[in-house]
Structures are given as C-alpha cells and as structure tokens.
Design an enzyme around this catalytic site. Structure first.
Site, PDB file in Angstrom:
ATOM      1  N   GLY A  73      34.696  40.072  50.786  1.00 26.92           N
ATOM      2  CA  GLY A  73      34.456  40.878  49.598  1.00 26.92           C
ATOM      3  C   GLY A  73      33.484  41.999  49.872  1.00 26.92           C
ATOM      4  O   GLY A  73      32.876  42.089  50.947  1.00 26.92           O
ATOM      5  N   GLY A 122      36.198  36.310  51.526  1.00 28.58           N
ATOM      6  CA  GLY A 122      37.231  36.573  50.533  1.00 28.58           C
ATOM      7  C   GLY A 122      38.632  36.550  51.085  1.00 28.58           C
ATOM      8  O   GLY A 122      39.587  36.266  50.362  1.00 28.58           O
ATOM      9  N   GLU A 145      29.092  32.942  55.040  1.00 30.72           N
ATOM     10  CA  GLU A 145      28.166  33.317  53.964  1.00 30.72           C
ATOM     11  C   GLU A 145      26.703  32.966  54.235  1.00 30.72           C
ATOM     12  O   GLU A 145      25.794  33.679  53.792  1.00 30.72           O
ATOM     13  CB  GLU A 145      28.625  32.677  52.645  1.00 30.72           C
ATOM     14  CG  GLU A 145      29.856  33.314  52.038  1.00 30.72           C
ATOM     15  CD  GLU A 145      31.148  32.871  52.688  1.00 30.72           C
ATOM     16  OE1 GLU A 145      32.210  33.413  52.319  1.00 30.72           O
ATOM     17  OE2 GLU A 145      31.117  31.974  53.564  1.00 30.72           O
ATOM     18  N   ASP A 153      32.239  30.385  49.215  1.00 33.01           N
ATOM     19  CA  ASP A 153      32.854  30.377  47.889  1.00 33.01           C
ATOM     20  C   ASP A 153      34.351  30.633  48.038  1.00 33.01           C
ATOM     21  O   ASP A 153      34.936  30.214  49.022  1.00 33.01           O
ATOM     22  CB  ASP A 153      32.155  31.383  46.969  1.00 33.01           C
ATOM     23  CG  ASP A 153      32.393  32.830  47.368  1.00 33.01           C
ATOM     24  OD1 ASP A 153      32.444  33.121  48.577  1.00 33.01           O
ATOM     25  OD2 ASP A 153      32.533  33.679  46.463  1.00 33.01           O
TER      26      ASP A 153
END
Length: 363
Positions: A73, A122, A145, A153
């Site tokens: 992302g 992402g 992350e 996530d």
C-alpha cells in the site's frame, strides 16, 4: 505555434473482458503497482460489475511491468495522513482495502492471481486470498510490516497463523521474504509456473475447454518447486518461535547453533519492540479466529491503534521510505521497556465504527 499535450494519464488499473475472462492489471509499474485508494475502488468496481455478468467465468489478476505484482500500500501517504491528523482518511482507506480482501476470498467466480516478482503487504492482500495463487521463479513474497514499526494486515495474520509450525511467527516478526518454494510451503501460494509460461497460461484461460477449471489449467503449467528453505529450517524456527515472548524468542535464537538463527536474532534486535510484541500476539490470536473476516476485523482495530497512538509507525516509514536513513528511533527502544499489557491493550482496542456492520458492509 506549439501544441498543448492533453494526453490523458494512463489508468492505474486496466480492466478488460475477453472470452469469458475478466482481466485486471495493476498499472503503476514505476511504483511496483503500489495500491492507493483509487486503485482499490477500481478493483472493487470491476469485481462488482463482473459478479453477475454471465459472460465472465473467471477473473485474472496480474501487475504491469517487470518488477512485481504489487509492492504494497501507499505507506508514504499513510504517514502524511497520520502526521497531518487526518485519521478519518486512514480509516476510509483500510475499510476499502479490507472489504476488497474479503471480496476476493469470497468471490463466487474463481480468481487467478499471478504473484510474479515483488508481492508484499497489500499485494498479499490481493493475491493471497485468491482461489488460485500462482508464483514464479521470480516471486518474492513477504509481510514486511514490522520493518516500519507496524503489524501484518490485509488478512496476512490469517495466512501467517495457518502456516506450518511456527513459520508464521517467524515470517511475521522478521518480515522475511519467501521465494516460490517457501510461499507454497507456507500456504501463501498454490502453484509454481515458470515466468516464460505465463503467457501460455493466460492463453489457456481464454481458450479453455469445458469442464477444465482454472485450477486444472494451472496444473498443466505447474512445476514441482525446489525444497523449501523454511521447511529445512523448521527445527530451529519451531524451537525459538514457540516461546511465549519476543524476548524469549531472541534468547532461544541466541542459544541455537545455527548461524541463521543468530542472524535472525540480530534482525529482531533492529526492529520496533512495540511492533514485534503486538505482532506476535496478533498472529497467535488470528490462529484461533473462525475466518478471514474476523482476522481482518482484528487487524483493523490494530491498524487504527497504531495510527492513533504509536509513534513507531510514523518513524518507521520515515526511516525506511522517506528519509531512507535506515536509522529508526523506536519508542520504547528495547523489549524490556515494553509495558507488560501492551499487546492485550492493542488487541482490545475497539474502533468507533467496526469494520463489518450488521449487514457486513454489503460488500
């Protein structure tokens, strides 16, 4: 007299339909197809349009350029939103992204994702939940992350929680990169197709003869992967990463005879103590959750907790992607200084608006 160049910018998502295949291509190759909100909305709109289209039987997802499907992302944009106090925009982005992740997993038509090259963060949220997940010898998958003071996530905790043994904890905490063999072993991919056969695979999807399913067609091009290094490392990974705390994991790694175990301990020493502590708890909690949507809801609470209360996320993005000095200053700076109830507090943090409403957001 000069002519004004009014050429429209190229779309960041290419959506086209041909012979029963809905083809989605992420089209930001200079950014390794990193996702922004508009791309997420475009992908969602295409899936909406094709769901009940009788002329579409299968969806193919890939990325433009030579570097990869998707690097993740737009975390630089995330940092700006946090720094500028635009917390509502943070929530809007992640709600849309997680709805898309769940949509891919639940889509009534098979989605074939080509995780060629870099597929991280992402990108895992797109490819990792597809019905058929293809990797190549060029694939590099990761949930990195913790390296920016954050936590996995996009449903990553769901996949990590179901990886063999303690490889999920290992991959989550270290942000380690998987090749094709590792990705298949860890449950992030289904089949290895050589890069030079991808065009043939796409052609086969277009010309398939009933009753051949996408999964069966992929098997026509599938090659047996080399032995996974993760599988070979299971003895020391399982021993160390079964410990109750991050500090105990590091101690066990230091006590192991394998050089890679010691290197892993060094890696963990460089990362955010807060991110490591919360991530360990999050992956283990996700292991006990009933489904992907529950994991996404847990991740949504953690994302807003990090964005709203933790300076390490902003600092990690600064050090890795903005200033690129690779010198983050974590707060707290050591595992010993992490509050004993930190992970429990993070997991208990409840968003003002839950990710899934009573109608499950009707996505």
């Amino acid at each position: 007299m000069s002519t004004l160049d009014v050429t429209a910018p190229e779309p960041t998502v290419l959506a086209r339909a041909e012979r029963g295949v809905g083809h989605l291509t992420l089209n930001r190759p200079r950014a390794i197809n990193a996702l922004d909100l508009d791309m997420i909305l475009q992908l969602s709109a295409a899936l909406d349009a094709w769901e009940h289209d009788p002329d579409i039987d299968v969806v193919l997802l890939d990325g433009a350029g030579e570097r990869g499907l998707c690097a993740g992302g737009d975390v630089r944009g995330l940092r700006e939103q946090i720094v500028e106090g635009r917390g509502s925009e943070v929530a809007v982005f992640f709600r849309a992204e997680y709805a898309l992740n769940a949509r891919i997993a639940e889509y009534p038509k098979p989605i074939v994702a080509i995780a060629e090259g870099v597929t991280m963060g992402g990108g895992i949220g797109l490819a990792g939940h597809a019905a058929v997940r293809v990797v190549t010898e060029r694939s590099r998958l990761a949930m990195p992350e913790t390296r920016i003071g954050f936590t996995p996530d996009v449903g990553g905790s769901w996949l990590l929680g179901r990886a063999p043994g303690r490889t999920g904890e290992y991959l989550a905490l270290t942000g380690g990169t998987m090749d094709a063999s590792d990705a298949i072993y860890a449950g992030f991919a289904d089949a290895l197709v050589p890069s030079d056969r991808l065009t043939d695979l796409c052609d086969a999807l277009l010309t398939r003869a009933d009753p051949a399913t996408p999964a069966e067609l992929v098997l026509l091009f599938d090659e047996t992967p080399a032995p996974s290094r993760l599988a070979a490392a299971r003895p020391w990974i399982d021993d160390a990463f079964s410990a109750d705390t991050v500090a105990e994991i590091v101690a066990r790694l230091r006590a192991r005879p394998e050089a890679e175990a010691s290197t892993t301990a060094d890696t963990l020493a460089e990362l955010s103590p807060t991110a490591l502590t919360v991530t360990l708890a999050a992956v283990r909690a996700a292991r006990e959750l009933p489904d992907l949507r529950a994991a996404l809801a847990q991740e949504y609470g953690l994302v807003l907790w990090f964005a709203g209360t933790q300076s390490d996320l902003v600092e990690g993005i600064r050090a890795q992607l903005v200033d690129k000095d690779r010198d983050p200053h974590w707060n707290p700076s050591t595992l010993d200084a992490v509050a004993p109830d930190l992970a429990a507090d993070a997991l208990a943090a409840a968003p003002t608006d839950p990710l899934w409403g009573v109608d499950r957001d009707a996505d």
